[in-house]
Design a protein around this motif. Structure first.
Motif, short mmCIF file in Angstrom:
data_model
loop_
_atom_site.label_atom_id
_atom_site.label_comp_id
_atom_site.label_asym_id
_atom_site.label_seq_id
_atom_site.Cartn_x
_atom_site.Cartn_y
_atom_site.Cartn_z
N MET A 145 0.78 -1.24 0.00
CA MET A 145 0.00 0.00 0.00
C MET A 145 0.81 1.29 0.00
O MET A 145 0.25 2.37 0.03
CB MET A 145 -0.97 0.02 1.19
N THR B 240 -4.52 2.80 2.38
CA THR B 240 -5.49 2.17 3.27
C THR B 240 -6.10 3.29 4.07
O THR B 240 -5.40 4.19 4.53
CB THR B 240 -4.88 1.09 4.18
N CYS C 164 -8.86 1.21 8.56
CA CYS C 164 -7.88 0.17 8.88
C CYS C 164 -7.95 -0.20 10.36
O CYS C 164 -8.11 0.67 11.21
CB CYS C 164 -6.50 0.73 8.53
N VAL C 165 -7.86 -1.49 10.65
CA VAL C 165 -7.88 -1.93 12.06
C VAL C 165 -6.50 -2.34 12.54
O VAL C 165 -6.35 -2.92 13.61
CB VAL C 165 -8.87 -3.10 12.29
N ARG D 36 -4.43 -4.67 11.67
CA ARG D 36 -4.24 -6.10 11.91
C ARG D 36 -2.94 -6.62 11.32
O ARG D 36 -2.49 -7.70 11.65
CB ARG D 36 -5.42 -6.91 11.38
N GLY D 37 -2.35 -5.84 10.42
CA GLY D 37 -1.01 -6.15 9.98
C GLY D 37 -0.85 -7.29 8.98
O GLY D 37 0.26 -7.68 8.67
N CYS E 100 -1.57 -7.11 5.88
CA CYS E 100 -1.77 -6.48 4.57
C CYS E 100 -1.20 -7.28 3.41
O CYS E 100 -1.86 -7.44 2.39
CB CYS E 100 -1.15 -5.09 4.57
N CYS F 147 -6.12 -7.93 2.59
CA CYS F 147 -6.81 -7.19 3.63
C CYS F 147 -8.25 -7.67 3.75
O CYS F 147 -9.07 -7.42 2.87
CB CYS F 147 -6.77 -5.70 3.31
N THR G 152 -10.36 -6.61 5.70
CA THR G 152 -11.17 -5.50 6.19
C THR G 152 -11.77 -4.68 5.05
O THR G 152 -12.80 -4.04 5.22
CB THR G 152 -10.27 -4.58 7.05
S1 SF4 Z 1 -4.78 -5.72 6.47
FE1 SF4 Z 1 -5.23 -4.68 8.35
S2 SF4 Z 1 -3.53 -3.32 8.71
FE2 SF4 Z 1 -3.53 -3.92 6.58
S3 SF4 Z 1 -4.75 -2.38 5.55
FE3 SF4 Z 1 -6.12 -4.01 6.03
S4 SF4 Z 1 -6.99 -3.40 7.96
FE4 SF4 Z 1 -5.15 -2.19 7.71
#
Ligand code: SF4
Ligand SMILES: Cc1cc2nc3c(=O)[nH]c(=O)nc-3n(C[C@H](O)[C@H](O)[C@H](O)COP(=O)(O)OP(=O)(O)OC[C@H]3O[C@@H](n4cnc5c(N)ncnc54)[C@H](O)[C@@H]3O)c2cc1C
Lengths: 547, 218, 315
Positions: free
Chosen positions: A121, A210, A221-222, A224-225, A227, A231, A233
């Protein structure tokens, strides 16, 4: 449920997966194979998806093919490095040369959305001088595009992807404010910051694709790492959740699990369509224009695979440059152990950056530049980095115990274009019966000097930030570019500034392959900016009847 | 090898305790479940290969002995059974399956040549010595069929075994990794900060208390 | 998408309705309760300045509640790394009860314990601001946007100062004569209107910063940086211009009060929109939009209404 996506095409019967809803569908326009559409695009990554979207929005009839699956991130992206291998291009490729590359997870994706589905990203602009680096800086090759024009397209892409970036970016000419604010920095990012401050150089929060606040159907973004494992999310603004839904809305058809094997040309030397494998059979899509956007390995491979009587060396290859000048980016790092807990698995991996050595030319004994960023490896990736040092057994286990205390600085470094670094066809065949790519790569002296400079500098920075037991990771590379470079002269380039091939006027190449040089920043923003520009140029050409 | 040498800094922590929290989503539960319930019997390797592979895994991947060992060899076998490639290979290596078949046979051949026993029958120290020679590329018996043993070791043995081991939740717990994280990610990103659903690092003094607290982390 | 939006709007309208109803009830109920709970008082109409003082006590209480909830969440997020992080919780709890107590008290004399509590809150607010400034500056990057966004929020402790301030004003006012009460060397109504105005502007600063951090991604995020500044301006006008009935100002303050409650609804909706929604509360409450923050506007607007009423009786 996830096996399904790789076995049976999902986009058909007038509908395609809705990436924002579990089990959801959206409607999709479909074109029969024997209808001559305006554009058939091979590949739906950073280049292909962007172009498909922009062309469809201009009213062209567009069909885009991707060899990969069409995932619904919310329900199909596990928090699991091993499982998420499904996003990578894992078909066989053979690597040789002085520094054989490692592919797969490292640099190329196979999915609707391409590599952006699992990219990190980082969304950076080129340094303006790089577009004329031969004339201004004395190395590589000039781009046929002016930086000011690119600056406008960068603006457009940053808006489209809701890039979260700092209020003021310390390097380069002014740019529009990033649409979203930069993210909170994690401990790993602050290690970079401390090091940079100690060295007296600037640092910044990294502009990232993100979102830091909700956008449309994307929640923020949460941290969570995961990526680079995809993702789950939908905070990540990959092509899959940005350009692709827009393209569908504008009437493009996107075919998943559709592997292009050959571009056909007619007696007039014009492309007439693409032969592709889908749902158990080879099919043929007719088109007025063919765009190749398969990234720097698959693009030259397809052009070479499409050789015929008229074009015995492959399509668009009168210069002999198709497949040549492959450029990776050097991706070396220094790692160290910090007294404090870092836990870099939290948050996007590269939250902070220094582009100092992209913009500073003094004190270098090499051409080109590099950026370096903070890191956040997950366990499998981290173990493999440790393996790279030759560690195993109890030594490795002990090192792995320091996982939550380690911090690293890693470069994205420029390498020079060299014709000997190239993609050719091997004898071995893949599951479609097509010869696989052979990738030959070796660093040149300039590349090695750049790496040495970077490692030396980062080592000092990491030490100043409190790093202990510092060691160098010398073996990594990332990103792929070149292999179908753009230029002003048909003898020394494959496509012109509009990404149109010199040899076949209705064959276009629009992805990372067209870069004449690579610069010291991650390429996706530039790829997307070029795709937006290409779309505008195509409209202009069409209006003048020059398509 | 001395497996007691490693003790975890995160006693009592088990990422699997989080399985029913918002840190895990259904797809993650499913894929991890599949991994945990994987058959421990070989489907790809024949008996000789399986014996060699198991011995090699034990020799290379050191595991703590206070818990069930991660079945690295079985995970490798599963991968070979599915022929799940990485998407590239060094031109000097044959394809995945072939590389392993040659490599394991060669290891046995080297071992036979030197000690008159197959690899699995060697004492641990001798196994280690042989693996170290492989790492340096010093093994060159005809059984390697021209495959450089150092390359086999770095690109296949280490890559495949550790790729399997660190894909296992037991390994995540051991190094204090947060594990799966969707929909719940993380809140506290600064140094020395942890969310209540992250492992607590122990020191020599507080190990017992931390162990108790870690069993409640979820 | 459209359908989704429509249902969002419905939710918001519903929440808004509840919020407004709550404002009306909330403003009424304590008053009525105070009537019945104060049998010792004579039933004669209390002097205007006491009514105003009680309203200030109420506002102080509501503000304290907002601070209590907000600092509880934020300092939990900060893992209570420093024991001082418990102080605002303690102080805000005390202020909350002191405010409620004051709201029921119709006596024309300040209450030393309450007064002490409010003074404590004000001091804690000032100290907290100091701590937060220190927290921002000691972070790598110092006075950077990123630290202003994500380090300890500079404006947050000021809410405690405001709560203490409103409470203290409420107490001081009680010691004043019923006729022409004065505060800080000026007519009490004027002083109170100015105080409210300052409080509103400070709060707007904080909201502005945080909504900027959120990239004003939702149009409603502009409301709290537009409506309260107008209210603040009207309060300054109320303070400085000659006293007269100001139905427009009253109406605008009511709108501001409703905005604060509506904000809670929006923020609740924001949390629902985060990944995992309310089920993922352990992440989304501390990381999502702060639920307890918007009622500060309600508290200040109610105080503003009280100031307005008092001001109208002045010459
Ligand atoms: S994977 Fe997690 S840390 Fe990476 S962009 Fe998505 S929500 Fe954010
Ligand atoms: C782990 C990782 C992290 C990265 N991080 C960053 C980052 O932080 N910032 C950044 O700028 N860049 C990053 N990149 C690089 C970036 O993702 C790529 O440069 C970019 O996506 C390339 O765009 P593209 O359009 O050229 O190709 P891709 O995005 O790779 O798309 C090519 C698509 O074409 C399809 N395809 C190929 N051949 C065929 C065929 N014959 N038939 C049908 N379909 C075909 C593929 O399946 C693929 O989906 C990262 C890459 C990786 C792997």
């Amino acid at each position: 449920m996830s096996g399904d996506a790789v076995q049976h095409p999902r986009a058909r019967g007038g509908q395609a997966p809705d990436v924002f809803r579990k089990g959801g569908w959206v409607s999709m326009r479909e074109y029969p194979c024997d209808e001559e559409v305006d554009f058939v695009i091979v590949g739906t990554g950073a280049g292909g998806a962007t172009l498909a979207c922009r062309l469809a929005e201009q009213g062209f009839k567009v069909v885009a093919l991707d060899a990969g699956a069409w995932w619904r991130p919310l329900e199909e992206f596990a928090s699991d490095e091993a499982h998420q291998q499904k996003l990578y291009w894992t078909d066989q490729r053979i690597c040789d040369g002085d520094n054989p590359l490692k592919m797969g997870s490292n640099n190329s994706g196979k999915a609707v959305g391409g590599s952006t589905v699992h990219f990190a990203m980082v969304s950076l602009r080129f340094r303006p001088e790089w577009f004329k680096c031969r004339s201004l800086l004395g190395y590589g090759a000039d781009w046929p595009i002016d930086w000011r024009e690119m600056w406008r397209y960068y603006d457009e892409v940053e808006q489209a992807l809701s890039i979260a970036g700092p209020i003021t970016y310390p390097w380069g000419p002014p740019r529009k404010r990033y649409p979203y604010r930069s993210h909170e920095l994690n401990a790993a990012a602050l290690v970079l910051a401390r090091g940079a401050e100690a060295m007296g150089t600037a640092w910044s929060a990294t502009p990232l694709a993100t979102v830091s606040a909700p956008h449309g159907k994307s929640p923020p973004c949460v941290y969570r790492g995961f990526c680079v494992a995809g993702c789950a999310t939908n905070a990540k603004q990959s092509a899959l959740v940005t350009w692709i839904p827009r393209a569908l809305k504008a009437g493009a058809e996107i075919r998943d699990l559709a592997m292009a094997g050959r571009i056909e040309t007619n007696d007039l030397g014009r492309a007439v369509g693409v032969e592709y494998f889908r749902d158990g059979a080879w099919r043929f899509q007719r088109a007025r224009n063919v765009v190749v956007a398969g990234y720097a390995i698959e693009t030259p491979r397809l052009l070479l695979l499409s050789a015929n009587h008229r074009f015995p060396d492959g399509l668009a290859n009168s210069s002999g440059l198709v497949g040549k000048n492959l450029m990776v980016q050097s991706n070396q790092a220094v790692w160290g152990v910090m007294d404090e807990e870092i836990r870099s698995y939290k948050g996007p991996p590269s939250l902070s950056i220094s582009e100092h050595w992209n913009y500073q030319d003094k004190g270098k004994d090499f051409f080109g530049g590099y950026a370096y960023m903070s890191q956040g490896p997950l366990p499998v990736g981290w173990a493999s980095t440790q393996n790279g040092r030759g560690l195993w057994g109890a030594k490795l286990s002990r090192e792995m115990q320091k996982y939550n205390h380690q911090a690293g600085l890693k470069i994205v470094g420029e390498t020079l274009p060299q014709e000997r670094n190239r993609v050719t066809l091997a004898d071995e065949k893949d599951q479609y019966g097509l010869p696989v790519a052979r990738i030959t790569y070796g660093f040149c002296d300039n590349d090695k000097k750049l790496i040495a400079h970077a490692l030396h500098f980062m080592e000092q920075a990491l030490e100043a930030a409190g790093g202990k037991e510092i060691w160098r990771q010398e073996d990594d590379t990332c990103h792929l570019n070149g292999t179908a470079r753009m230029g002003d002269d048909p003898r020394t380039s494959v496509v012109n500034a509009d990404c149109r091939s010199w040899d076949i006027p209705n064959l276009w190449i629009c992805d990372g392959s067209v870069f004449p040089t690579i610069g010291g920043v991650n390429p996706s923003l530039t790829i997307q900016a070029i795709a937006c520009r290409t779309a505008d140029r195509i409209r202009a050409l069409a209006q003048r009847g020059e398509l | 090898m001395n497996s007691n040498a490693i003790t975890t800094r995160y006693p009592g922590y088990d990422v699997l305790n989080k399985r029913d929290t918002p840190s895990w989503d259904p797809i993650t539960r499913q894929v991890v479940e599949e991994r945990l319930s994987m058959s421990r019997q070989p489907r790809f390797f024949d008996l000789a290969q399986w014996t060699a592979a198991t011995a090699l895994c034990t020799c290379v991947v050191v595991q703590p002995d206070d818990r069930l060992a991660v079945p690295v060899a079985a995970m490798l076998d599963a991968r070979l059974f599915e022929d799940q490639g990485d998407g590239w290979r060094d031109a000097r290596l044959p394809p995945l399956r072939q590389a392993w078949c040659i490599g394991l046979a060669a290891l046995d051949a080297e071992s036979q040549g030197e000690h008159g026993l197959v690899f699995a029958q060697l004492a641990a120290a001798r196994q280690t010595a042989l693996v170290e020679q492989m790492q340096c590329g010093k093994l060159r018996a005809a059984a390697w069929q021209g495959m450089p043993s150092d390359l086999f070791f770095s690109e296949r043995v280490l890559h495949d075994l550790y790729g399997a081991y660190y894909a296992h939740p037991a390994a995540w717990s051991e190094i204090g990794f947060g594990g799966p994280a969707n929909p719940r990610g993380y809140v506290r990103l600064n140094k020395n900060r942890r969310d209540p659903w992250e492992a607590i690092e122990a020191t020599a003094e507080n190990a017992a208390t931390v162990k108790r607290k870690n069993t409640r982390v979820r | 998408m459209k359908q989704r939006m429509r249902s969002d709007t419905t939710t918001l309208l519903a929440l808004g309705g509840i919020a407004i109803a709550a404002t009306v009830l909330g403003a009424r109920k304590p008053a009525r309760a105070a009537w019945s709970a104060a049998p010792r008082q004579t039933r004669r109409e209390a002097p205007t300045h006491i009514a105003a003082a009680r309203r200030f006590n109420h506002s102080s209480s509501l503000l304290a509640l907002s601070v209590l909830a907000d600092s509880a969440v934020e300092h939990y997020r900060g893992s209570f790394k420093n024991p001082a992080m418990f102080i605002p919780l303690l102080s805000a709890s005390l202020s909350f009860f002191a405010g409620l107590h004051g709201g029921r008290d119709r006596r024309a004399a300040s209450h030393p314990v309450r007064h002490g509590i409010h003074a404590f809150a004000a001091m804690a607010g000032i100290a907290g601001t100091g701590f937060h400034i220190y927290n921002v500056t000691k972070r790598t990057g110092g006075w950077s946007w990123n630290n202003l966004f994500y380090a300890a929020p500079l404006g947050a402790p000021t809410a405690l100062l405001l709560s203490g301030g409103l409470g203290a004003i409420g107490e001081r006012l009680r010691d004043q004569p019923a006729n022409e009460p004065r505060l800080l060397g000026m007519p009490a109504g004027r002083a109170m209107a100015l105080a409210v105005s300052a409080g509103l502007l400070g709060t707007v600063g904080e909201v502005g910063l945080l909504h900027f951090r959120g990239a004003f991604q939702h149009p409603a995020m502009y409301a709290p940086v537009i409506i309260p500044p107008v209210a603040a301006t009207l309060m300054v006008q109320t303070a400085l211009a000659a006293p007269r009935p100001r139905p427009g100002t009253r109406w605008w303050l009511r709108l501001t009060a409703a905005l604060g409650l509506l904000g809670v609804g929006f923020h609740a909706r924001g949390i629902a929109r985060c990944q995992g929604g309310w089920r993922n509360w352990s992440q989304n409450i501390p990381s999502g939009p702060p639920l307890p923050a918007p009622p500060s506007f309600t508290a200040l607007a109610l105080a503003g209404l009280a100031a307005l009423r008092l001001r109208q009786t002045e010459k």
